[in-house]
Design an enzyme around this catalytic site. Structure first.
Site, short mmCIF file in Angstrom:
data_model
loop_
_atom_site.label_atom_id
_atom_site.label_comp_id
_atom_site.label_asym_id
_atom_site.label_seq_id
_atom_site.Cartn_x
_atom_site.Cartn_y
_atom_site.Cartn_z
N ARG A 67 3.34 3.89 -2.04
CA ARG A 67 3.34 4.41 -3.41
C ARG A 67 2.32 5.51 -3.62
O ARG A 67 2.45 6.33 -4.53
CB ARG A 67 3.19 3.25 -4.40
CG ARG A 67 4.43 2.36 -4.43
CD ARG A 67 4.27 1.20 -5.39
NE ARG A 67 3.28 0.24 -4.96
CZ ARG A 67 3.53 -0.79 -4.16
NH1 ARG A 67 4.74 -1.01 -3.70
NH2 ARG A 67 2.56 -1.63 -3.80
N GLU A 104 -5.81 -11.23 3.59
CA GLU A 104 -6.16 -12.62 3.26
C GLU A 104 -6.00 -13.49 4.52
O GLU A 104 -6.86 -14.28 4.86
CB GLU A 104 -5.22 -13.08 2.16
CG GLU A 104 -5.79 -14.17 1.30
CD GLU A 104 -4.83 -14.50 0.18
OE1 GLU A 104 -3.91 -13.70 -0.11
OE2 GLU A 104 -5.00 -15.58 -0.40
P1 AMP Z 1 -5.89 -3.90 -1.27
O1 AMP Z 1 -6.05 -3.42 0.15
O2 AMP Z 1 -6.12 -5.38 -1.42
O3 AMP Z 1 -6.77 -3.09 -2.22
O4 AMP Z 1 -4.39 -3.69 -1.68
C1 AMP Z 1 -3.94 -2.45 -2.07
C2 AMP Z 1 -2.53 -2.16 -1.63
O5 AMP Z 1 -1.66 -3.26 -1.87
C3 AMP Z 1 -1.99 -0.99 -2.43
O6 AMP Z 1 -1.29 -0.12 -1.55
C4 AMP Z 1 -1.10 -1.62 -3.48
O7 AMP Z 1 0.07 -0.86 -3.65
C5 AMP Z 1 -0.79 -3.02 -2.98
N1 AMP Z 1 -1.07 -4.09 -3.97
C6 AMP Z 1 -2.03 -5.04 -3.88
N2 AMP Z 1 -2.01 -5.88 -4.93
C7 AMP Z 1 -1.01 -5.43 -5.73
C8 AMP Z 1 -0.50 -5.86 -7.02
N3 AMP Z 1 -0.99 -6.91 -7.68
N4 AMP Z 1 0.51 -5.15 -7.56
C9 AMP Z 1 1.03 -4.07 -6.91
N5 AMP Z 1 0.60 -3.62 -5.72
C10 AMP Z 1 -0.42 -4.30 -5.12
#
Ligand code: AMP
Length: 183
Positions: A67, A104
Site C-alpha cells: 500500500r 509477532e
Molecule cells: P508493522 O511492521 O507492525 O508496523 O506493520 C506495518 C505493516 O503492516 C504496514 O505495511 C501495514 O500496511 C500493515 N498493517 C499492520 N497492522 C495493520 C492494521 N491494523 N491495519 C492495516 N494494515 C496493517
C-alpha cells in the site's frame, strides 16, 4: 512544515474503514481502499502530502510493499521525483539488499534494488507506507535505505497506531510523520 487542518483530518478519517478481526481475531484492520475510491478524500491526502514535501528537495520516495506503493508513487509523480519500491523477499528481479525483521511469530524479509537510488550517494529519501503499527517493517525499510547509501529524511504514514510503540522506536532512527493517529 504544513500540517493538516481538523476538517481535512476528519475527511481522511471518515474515509478509512475499520474491519474487525481481519486478518485474525483481535486485529482491527484499517482499510484504505475506501479512501482510495473516494476522490475527495484521496485528493485531500495527496494534496496535503504534496504541500508538506514540495520544498524539501527530496530526491526519491521509497514506498513499502504494497500500500506504500500507491501513496508513494502518486506523490513522487506530483513532486517530479523518482519512486523506489521496497518489496517482500523474492519479488525484485535485479540484485538486491535485504533486511530481516521480527514479527509477532517468526520473521519476514524485505528487499531493495542495489541501484535503487541510481548511484546518487546521500540521496534524500522519504519513506512512505499506509500505516505504522509495531514499526518493524518501517525500521527494516529505513535500514535498507541507509545500506543503499541514501538518507531517510522522514518516514510518512497515513495512519499511526499510537497504542503500539512503533512510532517511538522509529523516531530514534528518523523523523516520523503521521496524517492521522489511532489510539
Ligand atoms: P508493522 O511492521 O507492525 O508496523 O506493520 C506495518 C505493516 O503492516 C504496514 O505495511 C501495514 O500496511 C500493515 N498493517 C499492520 N497492522 C495493520 C492494521 N491494523 N491495519 C492495516 N494494515 C496493517
Amino acid at each position: 512544515m504544513t500540517t493538516l487542518s481538523q476538517t481535512e483530518k476528519k475527511i481522511i478519517e471518515g474515509a478509512i474503514r475499520d474491519i474487525p478481526d481481519f486478518p485474525k481475531p483481535g486485529i482491527v484492520f484499517k482499510d484504505i481502499t475506501t479512501l482510495l475510491n473516494d476522490s475527495r478524500a484521496f485528493g485531500v491526502t495527496m494534496n496535503h502530502l504534496y504541500e508538506r514535501y514540495k520544498n524539501l528537495n527530496l530526491d526519491f520516495i521509497a514506498g513499502i510493499d504494497a500500500r506504500g506503493f500507491i501513496f508513494g508513487a502518486a506523490l513522487a509523480q506530483m513532486l517530479g521525483i523518482g519512486f523506489v519500491p521496497i518489496r517482500k523477499k523474492g519479488k525484485l528481479p535485479y540484485t538486491t539488499i535485504s533486511q530481516k525483521y521480527s514479527l509477532e511469530y517468526g520473521f519476514d524479509e524485505i528487499e531493495i534494488h542495489i541501484d535503487a537510488f541510481r548511484g546518487k550517494k546521500g540521496a534524500q529519501v522519504l519513506l512512505m507506507d499506509d500505516l505504522i503499527a509495531t514499526g518493524g517493517t518501517a525500521n527494516a525499510a529505513a535500514e535498507l535505505i541507509k545500506q543503499a547509501d541514501a538518507e531517510c529524511m522522514e518516514a510518512c504514514f497515513v495512519i499511526g497506531l499510537t497504542f503500539l510503540d512503533g512510532i517511538k522506536k522509529l523516531s530514534e532512527k528518523t523523523s516520523v510523520y503521521t496524517l492521522i493517529e489511532v489510539d
